[in-house]
Design a protein around this motif. Structure first.
Motif, PDB file in Angstrom:
ATOM      1  N   THR A  32       1.061  -1.287  -0.098  1.00  0.00           N
ATOM      2  CA  THR A  32       0.068   0.119   0.064  1.00  0.00           C
ATOM      3  C   THR A  32       1.001   1.403   0.167  1.00  0.00           C
ATOM      4  OG1 THR A  32      -1.779  -1.011   1.309  1.00  0.00           O
ATOM      5  CG2 THR A  32      -1.547   1.338   1.460  1.00  0.00           C
ATOM      6  N   ASP A  33       0.601   2.216  -1.029  1.00  0.00           N
ATOM      7  CA  ASP A  33       1.461   3.458  -1.155  1.00  0.00           C
ATOM      8  C   ASP A  33       1.489   4.191   0.236  1.00  0.00           C
ATOM      9  OD1 ASP A  33       3.203   5.049  -2.687  1.00  0.00           O
ATOM     10  OD2 ASP A  33       1.796   6.550  -2.219  1.00  0.00           O
ATOM     11  N   ALA A  34       0.474   4.314   0.823  1.00  0.00           N
ATOM     12  CA  ALA A  34       0.401   5.077   2.063  1.00  0.00           C
ATOM     13  C   ALA A  34       1.238   4.475   3.160  1.00  0.00           C
ATOM     14  CB  ALA A  34      -0.845   5.205   2.795  1.00  0.00           C
ATOM     15  N   ALA A  35       1.559   3.011   3.060  1.00  0.00           N
ATOM     16  CA  ALA A  35       2.484   2.544   3.960  1.00  0.00           C
ATOM     17  C   ALA A  35       3.940   2.481   3.653  1.00  0.00           C
ATOM     18  CB  ALA A  35       1.969   1.112   4.500  1.00  0.00           C
ATOM     19  N   ILE A  36       4.165   2.685   2.399  1.00  0.00           N
ATOM     20  CA  ILE A  36       5.615   2.371   1.936  1.00  0.00           C
ATOM     21  C   ILE A  36       6.141   3.772   1.639  1.00  0.00           C
ATOM     22  CG2 ILE A  36       4.986   0.165   1.262  1.00  0.00           C
ATOM     23  CD1 ILE A  36       5.275   0.868  -1.658  1.00  0.00           C
ATOM     24  N   ARG A  37       5.505   4.920   1.463  1.00  0.00           N
ATOM     25  CA  ARG A  37       6.048   5.980   0.608  1.00  0.00           C
ATOM     26  C   ARG A  37       7.185   6.466   1.605  1.00  0.00           C
ATOM     27  NH1 ARG A  37       0.556   9.300   1.545  1.00  0.00           N
ATOM     28  NH2 ARG A  37       0.008   8.124  -0.319  1.00  0.00           N
ATOM     29  N   ALA A  38       7.198   6.546   2.780  1.00  0.00           N
ATOM     30  CA  ALA A  38       8.423   6.889   3.735  1.00  0.00           C
ATOM     31  C   ALA A  38       9.532   6.416   3.298  1.00  0.00           C
ATOM     32  CB  ALA A  38       7.825   6.825   5.104  1.00  0.00           C
ATOM     33  N   ASP A  39       9.602   4.999   2.884  1.00  0.00           N
ATOM     34  CA  ASP A  39      10.955   4.506   2.577  1.00  0.00           C
ATOM     35  C   ASP A  39      10.661   3.521   1.315  1.00  0.00           C
ATOM     36  OD1 ASP A  39      13.401   3.366   2.578  1.00  0.00           O
ATOM     37  OD2 ASP A  39      13.312   2.577   4.564  1.00  0.00           O
ATOM     38  N   TYR A  40      10.503   3.741   0.266  1.00  0.00           N
ATOM     39  CA  TYR A  40      10.397   2.722  -0.820  1.00  0.00           C
ATOM     40  C   TYR A  40      11.542   2.072  -0.863  1.00  0.00           C
ATOM     41  CZ  TYR A  40       6.373   5.902  -2.622  1.00  0.00           C
ATOM     42  OH  TYR A  40       5.247   6.443  -2.946  1.00  0.00           O
ATOM     43  N   GLY A  41      12.926   2.360  -0.518  1.00  0.00           N
ATOM     44  CA  GLY A  41      14.033   1.722  -0.747  1.00  0.00           C
ATOM     45  C   GLY A  41      14.023   0.390  -0.011  1.00  0.00           C
ATOM     46  N   TYR A  42      13.338   0.223   1.211  1.00  0.00           N
ATOM     47  CA  TYR A  42      13.296  -0.797   2.020  1.00  0.00           C
ATOM     48  C   TYR A  42      12.920  -2.202   1.545  1.00  0.00           C
ATOM     49  CZ  TYR A  42      11.874  -4.208   5.521  1.00  0.00           C
ATOM     50  OH  TYR A  42      11.629  -5.439   6.468  1.00  0.00           O
ATOM     51  N   PHE A  43      11.891  -2.008   0.426  1.00  0.00           N
ATOM     52  CA  PHE A  43      11.552  -3.106  -0.440  1.00  0.00           C
ATOM     53  C   PHE A  43      12.304  -3.596  -1.338  1.00  0.00           C
ATOM     54  CE2 PHE A  43       8.244  -0.796   2.014  1.00  0.00           C
ATOM     55  CZ  PHE A  43       7.865  -1.798   2.828  1.00  0.00           C
ATOM     56  N   LYS A  44      13.142  -2.835  -1.993  1.00  0.00           N
ATOM     57  CA  LYS A  44      13.856  -3.129  -3.144  1.00  0.00           C
ATOM     58  C   LYS A  44      14.895  -4.486  -2.799  1.00  0.00           C
ATOM     59  CE  LYS A  44      13.657   1.326  -5.404  1.00  0.00           C
ATOM     60  NZ  LYS A  44      14.306   2.408  -6.020  1.00  0.00           N
ATOM     61  N   PRO A  45      15.689  -4.517  -1.614  1.00  0.00           N
ATOM     62  CA  PRO A  45      16.364  -5.828  -1.525  1.00  0.00           C
ATOM     63  C   PRO A  45      15.393  -6.968  -1.281  1.00  0.00           C
ATOM     64  CG  PRO A  45      17.070  -4.111   0.135  1.00  0.00           C
ATOM     65  CD  PRO A  45      15.716  -3.499  -0.678  1.00  0.00           C
ATOM     66  N   LEU A  46      14.183  -6.782  -0.709  1.00  0.00           N
ATOM     67  CA  LEU A  46      13.312  -8.146  -0.793  1.00  0.00           C
ATOM     68  C   LEU A  46      12.790  -8.256  -2.155  1.00  0.00           C
ATOM     69  CD1 LEU A  46      11.402  -6.821   2.215  1.00  0.00           C
ATOM     70  CD2 LEU A  46      12.850  -8.557   2.301  1.00  0.00           C
ATOM     71  N   GLN A  47      12.596  -7.284  -3.079  1.00  0.00           N
ATOM     72  CA  GLN A  47      12.269  -7.568  -4.358  1.00  0.00           C
ATOM     73  C   GLN A  47      13.557  -8.306  -5.184  1.00  0.00           C
ATOM     74  OE1 GLN A  47      12.065  -4.274  -7.045  1.00  0.00           O
ATOM     75  NE2 GLN A  47      10.585  -5.386  -8.326  1.00  0.00           N
ATOM     76  N   GLU A  48      14.562  -7.821  -4.804  1.00  0.00           N
ATOM     77  CA  GLU A  48      15.911  -8.346  -5.591  1.00  0.00           C
ATOM     78  C   GLU A  48      16.275  -9.848  -5.182  1.00  0.00           C
ATOM     79  OE1 GLU A  48      18.997  -5.823  -4.272  1.00  0.00           O
ATOM     80  OE2 GLU A  48      18.135  -4.167  -5.825  1.00  0.00           O
ATOM     81  N   LEU A  49      15.709 -10.312  -3.966  1.00  0.00           N
ATOM     82  CA  LEU A  49      15.607 -11.659  -3.391  1.00  0.00           C
ATOM     83  C   LEU A  49      14.791 -12.576  -4.092  1.00  0.00           C
ATOM     84  CD1 LEU A  49      16.106 -11.132   0.509  1.00  0.00           C
ATOM     85  CD2 LEU A  49      17.853 -11.996  -1.274  1.00  0.00           C
ATOM     86  N   GLY A  50      13.777 -11.973  -4.870  1.00  0.00           N
ATOM     87  CA  GLY A  50      12.911 -12.722  -5.523  1.00  0.00           C
ATOM     88  C   GLY A  50      11.374 -12.406  -5.135  1.00  0.00           C
ATOM     89  N   ALA A  51      11.010 -11.553  -4.135  1.00  0.00           N
ATOM     90  CA  ALA A  51       9.706 -11.357  -3.519  1.00  0.00           C
ATOM     91  C   ALA A  51       8.866 -10.717  -4.577  1.00  0.00           C
ATOM     92  CB  ALA A  51       9.774 -10.509  -2.181  1.00  0.00           C
ATOM     93  N   GLY A  52       7.885 -11.231  -4.897  1.00  0.00           N
ATOM     94  CA  GLY A  52       6.909 -10.284  -5.687  1.00  0.00           C
ATOM     95  C   GLY A  52       6.261  -9.183  -5.368  1.00  0.00           C
ATOM     96  N   VAL A  53       6.273  -7.996  -6.043  1.00  0.00           N
ATOM     97  CA  VAL A  53       5.651  -6.823  -5.676  1.00  0.00           C
ATOM     98  C   VAL A  53       4.238  -6.825  -6.399  1.00  0.00           C
ATOM     99  CG1 VAL A  53       5.959  -4.199  -5.778  1.00  0.00           C
ATOM    100  CG2 VAL A  53       7.928  -5.732  -5.480  1.00  0.00           C
TER     101      VAL A  53
END
Length: 287
Positions: free
Chosen positions: A136-157
């Motif tokens: 949810t954008d309202a929950a992640i907008r303060a730090d979009y970068g946090y989720f990029k390493p998880l995406q790089e591990l293969g987690a679906g966005v």
């Protein structure tokens, strides 16, 4: 257990740890965003035969032991034809809570994105657990970068709206804005347009399905179990996992988990899965 079976299983554990590239036919193999070379033999993959496989198995066990867990079995190879996600009988976007399969696999999903615990990134990197994020954008907008390493591990966005409203309370136009707007946000920050959508609280109506279709969504994903702090809530009366179940968890921290960290909650979740004889597969490989 027969030594040959143990060796093959060890090679598959190596695959789950991201250290080798395949398993022989008849053994299980892990999946990630990049398809592994499934023609590789355990001997070639381990680069040292049984000794290399044993060393890799020990490394996997050490990683799990760090988090107070026993290793999960490697998931089976994903099917060549995805068994779910096709258009519903009425031609609209299908609504899915489980994947049709006879394999003892379940699918992990984490919603919202409010908690951004760096130890969770470490945990997923070390354990190589496949999972999907509905953000949810309202929950992640303060730090979009946090989720990029998880995406790089293969987690679906995947898509969980812009502001986390109850979709049933919104007009058709407002629902479309919530879904299409988040499609654009996630593409901007993570480079992909989501195929899957989860309505907040699991609430949707026919306007939701129509809006999802117009935004390019292929499936609406609900769940069969939801993880709380130490235990899961089950929708079925037998209070058990079933093959192909989708499990809901959240990016939550101590303030919402009564002092429990997100990694502790996730460890509890993985114990429930293992105790019932299941392992975890990647949702996007089946949907």
């Amino acid at each position: 257990m027969d030594r040959r079976i143990k060796t093959a299983a060890a090679a598959c554990l190596l695959l789950a740890a991201g250290l080798v590239t395949g398993c022989t036919a008849g053994s299980s193999s892990a999946s990630d965003s990049a398809a592994p070379d499934r023609s590789a033999s355990p001997t070639r993959a381990a680069r040292g035969g049984a000794g290399g496989a044993a060393a890799g198995e020990a490394a996997v066990r050490a990683a799990y032991r760090k988090w107070g867990l026993e290793p999960l079995a490697a998931p089976p190879a994903p099917p060549s034809t995805k068994p779910a996600g096709r258009r519903a009988a009425d031609g609209g976007v299908p609504v899915i809570s489980e994947i049709p399969t006879e394999q003892k696999i379940v699918f992990l999903t984490f919603d919202d994105g409010a908690e951004k615990d760096p130890r969770f990134v470490t945990m997923m990197r070390e354990l190589k657990i496949p999972f999907t994020m509905f953000l949810t954008d309202a929950a992640i907008r303060a730090d979009y970068g946090y989720f990029k390493p998880l995406q790089e591990l293969g987690a679906g966005v995947q898509n969980h709206t812009l502001t986390h409203p109850n979709m049933r309370t919104l007009s058709a136009a407002a629902q479309k804005q919530e879904i299409c707007g988040q499609q654009q946000k996630l593409k901007e920050h993570y480079g992909n347009v989501p195929r899957l959508f989860r309505p907040p609280y699991g609430n949707y109506n026919e306007d939701t399905r129509a809006a999802a279709a117009s935004c390019g969504i292929e499936s609406i994903v609900l769940w069969r179990e939801s993880m709380q702090i130490k235990n899961m809530q089950y929708q079925r009366g037998d209070r058990k996992l079933h093959p192909g179940d989708v499990i809901l968890a959240h990016f939550r921290g101590p303030s919402e988990l009564k002092g429990t960290t997100m990694t502790e909650m996730t460890a509890n979740l993985l114990r429930h899965i293992q105790e019932q004889g299941y392992t975890v597969a990647r949702l996007e490989d089946y949907l």
